[in-house]
Design an enzyme around this catalytic site. Structure first.
Site, PDB file in Angstrom:
ATOM      1  CD  GLU A   1       1.367  -0.826   9.471  1.00  0.00           C
ATOM      2  OE1 GLU A   1       0.177  -0.876   9.080  1.00  0.00           O
ATOM      3  OE2 GLU A   1       2.335  -1.145   8.764  1.00  0.00           O
TER       4      GLU A   1
ATOM      5  CG  ASP B   1      -1.808   1.137   1.392  1.00  0.00           C
ATOM      6  OD1 ASP B   1      -2.329   1.594   0.373  1.00  0.00           O
ATOM      7  OD2 ASP B   1      -2.013   1.607   2.544  1.00  0.00           O
TER       8      ASP B   1
ATOM      9  CE1 TYR C   1      -8.237  -0.540   5.587  1.00  0.00           C
ATOM     10  CE2 TYR C   1      -6.387  -0.944   7.051  1.00  0.00           C
ATOM     11  CZ  TYR C   1      -6.917  -0.352   5.922  1.00  0.00           C
ATOM     12  OH  TYR C   1      -6.124   0.425   5.119  1.00  0.00           O
TER      13      TYR C   1
ATOM     14  CE1 TYR D   1      -4.020   0.938  10.426  1.00  0.00           C
ATOM     15  CE2 TYR D   1      -3.114  -1.260  10.171  1.00  0.00           C
ATOM     16  CZ  TYR D   1      -2.969   0.116  10.106  1.00  0.00           C
ATOM     17  OH  TYR D   1      -1.765   0.664   9.732  1.00  0.00           O
TER      18      TYR D   1
ATOM     19  CG  ASN E   1       4.673  -4.525   7.030  1.00  0.00           C
ATOM     20  OD1 ASN E   1       4.522  -4.158   8.192  1.00  0.00           O
ATOM     21  ND2 ASN E   1       3.728  -4.368   6.110  1.00  0.00           N
ATOM     22  CD  GLU E   2       0.488  -5.127   7.288  1.00  0.00           C
ATOM     23  OE1 GLU E   2       0.186  -5.065   6.086  1.00  0.00           O
ATOM     24  OE2 GLU E   2       0.094  -4.306   8.138  1.00  0.00           O
TER      25      GLU E   2
ATOM     26  CE  LYS F   1      -5.500   3.187   7.825  1.00  0.00           C
ATOM     27  NZ  LYS F   1      -5.309   2.928   6.376  1.00  0.00           N
TER      28      LYS F   1
ATOM     29  CD1 TRP G   1      -0.744   3.129   8.210  1.00  0.00           C
ATOM     30  CD2 TRP G   1       1.408   2.738   8.640  1.00  0.00           C
ATOM     31  NE1 TRP G   1      -0.112   2.942   7.014  1.00  0.00           N
ATOM     32  CE2 TRP G   1       1.207   2.703   7.243  1.00  0.00           C
ATOM     33  CE3 TRP G   1       2.699   2.525   9.158  1.00  0.00           C
ATOM     34  CZ2 TRP G   1       2.245   2.461   6.348  1.00  0.00           C
ATOM     35  CZ3 TRP G   1       3.720   2.286   8.263  1.00  0.00           C
ATOM     36  CH2 TRP G   1       3.486   2.250   6.874  1.00  0.00           C
TER      37      TRP G   1
ATOM     38  CG  ASN H   1       1.635  -3.866  11.365  1.00  0.00           C
ATOM     39  OD1 ASN H   1       2.376  -3.550  12.290  1.00  0.00           O
ATOM     40  ND2 ASN H   1       2.058  -3.973  10.122  1.00  0.00           N
TER      41      ASN H   1
HETATM   42  N1  CKX Z   1      -0.451  -2.076   6.897  1.00  0.00           N
HETATM   43  C1  CKX Z   1      -4.161  -4.263   7.320  1.00  0.00           C
HETATM   44  C2  CKX Z   1       0.618  -1.932   5.933  1.00  0.00           C
HETATM   45  C3  CKX Z   1       0.709  -0.509   5.489  1.00  0.00           C
HETATM   46  C4  CKX Z   1      -0.646   0.022   5.038  1.00  0.00           C
HETATM   47  C5  CKX Z   1      -1.638  -0.107   6.153  1.00  0.00           C
HETATM   48  C6  CKX Z   1      -2.961   0.584   5.772  1.00  0.00           C
HETATM   49  C7  CKX Z   1      -1.742  -1.636   6.333  1.00  0.00           C
HETATM   50  C8  CKX Z   1      -2.865  -2.224   7.008  1.00  0.00           C
HETATM   51  C9  CKX Z   1      -2.968  -3.690   6.804  1.00  0.00           C
HETATM   52  O1  CKX Z   1       1.646  -0.437   4.455  1.00  0.00           O
HETATM   53  O2  CKX Z   1      -0.532   1.319   4.563  1.00  0.00           O
HETATM   54  O3  CKX Z   1      -3.764  -0.025   5.100  1.00  0.00           O
HETATM   55  O4  CKX Z   1      -3.166   1.735   6.113  1.00  0.00           O
END
Ligand code: CKX
Length: 603
Positions: free
Chosen positions: A510, A164, A476, A472, A415-416, A574, A555, A470
């Site tokens: 995050e 993203d 989300y 949300y 990351n993720e 964000k 984040w 991370n």
């Molecule tokens: N985490 C659920 C990685 C970042 C994104 C962030 C977002 C995500 C969320 C993953 O690179 O920007 O969606 O804001």
């Protein structure tokens, strides 16, 4: 083992470093497959360093996927003759082929770390040399960050990132012409142990060639604090002045490589004496607990994109100090070296992240990952061994480049990623083992986990020295009026982590909510300043009720550019600051909170 040294380029009586930044010739290969290695024709001029995308008004350029060509004439001075001479690219995103005077001299894969092109035997000394670089920005599943490149019906190629942030590319960092002696100081390894009123510095100096090493350690006033004359050993310091968060005391280490009285090479490095450890649920810096407060960031700004911008860097550090932050993560790639040097001088802590993002196949990664959907056995593909090779290369280069920065307190290795795939386990094990081997300081290692990597489903969290989440909730997961359910769901997850009794610190790497700085609404709606505040208040209250939560990095530091799409209004919003680095309302809430949280919050 790298066959070139990643020591930062310096000038002294034995070393030369000339920045080649400025306007370079530039050409986009719309034909796909043209060869400009002998020189560009019909070219434009473009600044280096910078991403090429945001200068132009033509969308075909901004969205271009393929090869772009750069050319510059480089005068190689005669005084460099006899030394090793290199062109040092601080980064070329995502891969490059380099040509000198029409001949291919180097090829590199990976877009966020330096590489050196040895031109010792190819350069024309005392003359201008033609330097041509082909940079390719296509995303693949065999290199990091991951994504794919598709071809549209009109024949144009297009990048599809599994991440993203905008796929900015080009020569985004400085290029140097450097010369170092043939008998060279190749690498410097340092590690520290801090005791009450004493410190131990263990050093080893790697050289090329035969000679003896002299070390001099100068304190901040330029007085000699210690001397040594061996290539490896231990320096004991009484009453050392430690480097610490917000208190960045730097010594200068001068390394001389000598043959009798003759000086073969010399390198000096600002160092900070400090020790980082994880002990139980605490992150210890110089044996004292530290609670991380700060951000996930991006290198991202108007016009130059991901190009290093020294003014933006300065502003960002001023804002971090203003708000009471003490740390950031270099999400989602290692940043320009100047940023680490600045953090060393400012006493800001860094979680240094390798560009391993998108190891979860999804084009709307923030939705699929954020809500727990989308996992499809990423690490079980035939391409995985190639990906691992590229990933290990980046880990090696990142650690070689950044290991001597006192600001770097941890490595984030992914990351993720899809850590629920059984094949992720051997993949991760190799990364974790290799990074430990490479780091003389054995810094803590981690990877940032998205929601699928839940306490019951994640197969790799046992490898992390501290757990990075991370999360949300309230965005989300159950945003808006459902925020009360989001809170309950969050608490349920935290209780599950607690019941695992991992005896490790947790850091939120995050959390947050997209917010339009221009939108105020009472009662709140998602995207308003009011809602960003509500989400943070809810999340902070949960962080505060778990003793093992030892950090919060929101984040994001600032709004940043992403691929266009239904979920993004000209980028990810964000940010606590706008892309122009002005505070959104929530910045004042964070300032109030962070200025009042003690360094050793929750011990
Ligand atoms: N985490 C659920 C990685 C970042 C994104 C962030 C977002 C995500 C969320 C993953 O690179 O920007 O969606 O804001």
């Amino acid at each position: 083992m790298l066959n070139y040294s990643l020591l930062y380029p310096i000038n002294n009586e034995k070393r030369n470093s000339i920045r080649l930044d400025g306007m370079w010739r530039f050409k986009i290969d719309f034909e796909d497959g043209s060869d400009y290695s002998k020189g560009l024709c019909d070219y434009d001029y473009i600044p280096v360093p910078a991403s090429f995308q945001d200068f132009y008004t033509d969308k075909r350029i901004r969205e271009f996927a393929g090869n772009v060509w750069y050319e510059n004439m480089v005068f190689v001075p005669s005084y460099m003759k006899g030394d090793k001479v290199y062109i040092r690219f601080s980064a070329a995103t995502h891969r490059a082929k380099v040509y000198l005077n029409g001949e291919e001299v180097f090829e590199n894969e990976g877009g966020f770390l330096p590489f050196l092109v040895d031109i010792t035997d190819k350069a024309r000394y005392g003359e201008e040399n033609q330097l041509v670089v082909m940079v390719n920005n296509e995303l693949t599943e065999t290199n990091i960050p991951c994504g794919r490149t598709i071809t549209l019906k009109n024949g144009a190629k297009m990048n599809k990132p599994y991440f993203d942030f905008y796929n900015y590319s080009g020569l985004q960092r400085s290029v140097y012409l450097i010369s170092v002696p043939k008998s060279e100081i190749f690498d410097i390894n340092l590690s520290y142990k801090v005791f009450d009123k004493k410190a131990e510095i263990t050093y080893s100096i790697i050289t090329k060639g035969i000679g003896e090493i002299n070390l001099t350690l100068l304190d901040g006033d330029g007085n000699i604090a210690s001397k040594a004359d061996c290539c490896e050993g231990v320096i004991n310091l009484d009453n050392p002045h430690l480097w610490d968060v917000g208190s960045p005391y730097l010594y200068k280490l001068i390394v001389e490589f000598k043959d009798g009285e003759a000086l073969l090479d010399k390198y000096s490095l600002d160092i900070g004496i400090r020790e980082v450890k994880i002990k139980g649920e605490s992150i210890l810096l110089n044996n004292r607990p530290v609670y991380l407060k700060g951000f996930g960031k991006h290198e991202d700004s108007d016009i130059v994109g991901r190009g290093f911008n020294i003014g933006v860097m300065k502003r960002d550090f001023e804002l971090m100090k203003w708000i009471g932050a003490n740390s950031f993560r270099t999400s989602h790639y290692p940043y320009d070296e100047e940023i680490y040097r600045m953090a060393d001088r400012e006493g800001i802590l860094i979680i240094d992240e390798v560009p391993a993002v998108g190891l979860f196949e999804s084009l709307v990664n923030f939705l699929d990952a954020g809500t727990g959907k989308g996992a499809k056995s990423f690490f079980s593909k035939p391409t995985t061994p190639m990906l691992l090779k590229a990933h290990l290369k980046a880990v090696e280069e990142m650690i070689a480049r950044d290991k001597n920065h006192p600001s770097v307190i941890a490595w984030s290795l992914l990351n993720e990623p899809e850590s629920t795939d059984p094949n992720s386990v051997p993949y991760f094990e190799k990364l974790f083992e290799r990074s430990h081997e490479l780091d003389p300081q054995k810094r803590p290692r981690t990877f940032a986990m998205e929601s699928n990597s839940s306490p019951s489903r994640c197969l790799c969290h046992h490898l992390s020295d501290f757990i990075s989440l991370n999360r949300y909730y309230g965005w989300y997961i159950m945003g808006g009026y459902e925020i009360s359910d989001a809170k309950e769901k969050f608490i349920k997850e935290m209780d599950e982590w607690k019941s695992l009794d991992l005896n490790k610190p947790f850091v939120f790497t995050e959390y947050g909510a997209d917010t339009l700085s221009s939108l105020n609404k009472l009662p709140s709606v998602m995207w308003s300043n009011e809602y960003q505040r509500e989400v943070l208040e809810m999340l902070h209250s949960v962080f505060d009720s778990y003793s093992f939560v030892k950090g919060e990095q929101i984040w994001n530091f600032a709004d940043f550019q992403t691929t266009e799409g239904l979920m993004r209004v000209d980028g990810n919003k964000k940010g606590v600051f706008t892309r122009q680095r002005q505070p959104k309302e929530v910045a004042y809430l964070l300032k109030e909170r962070w200025e009042n949280l003690p360094r050793d919050y929750k011990g």
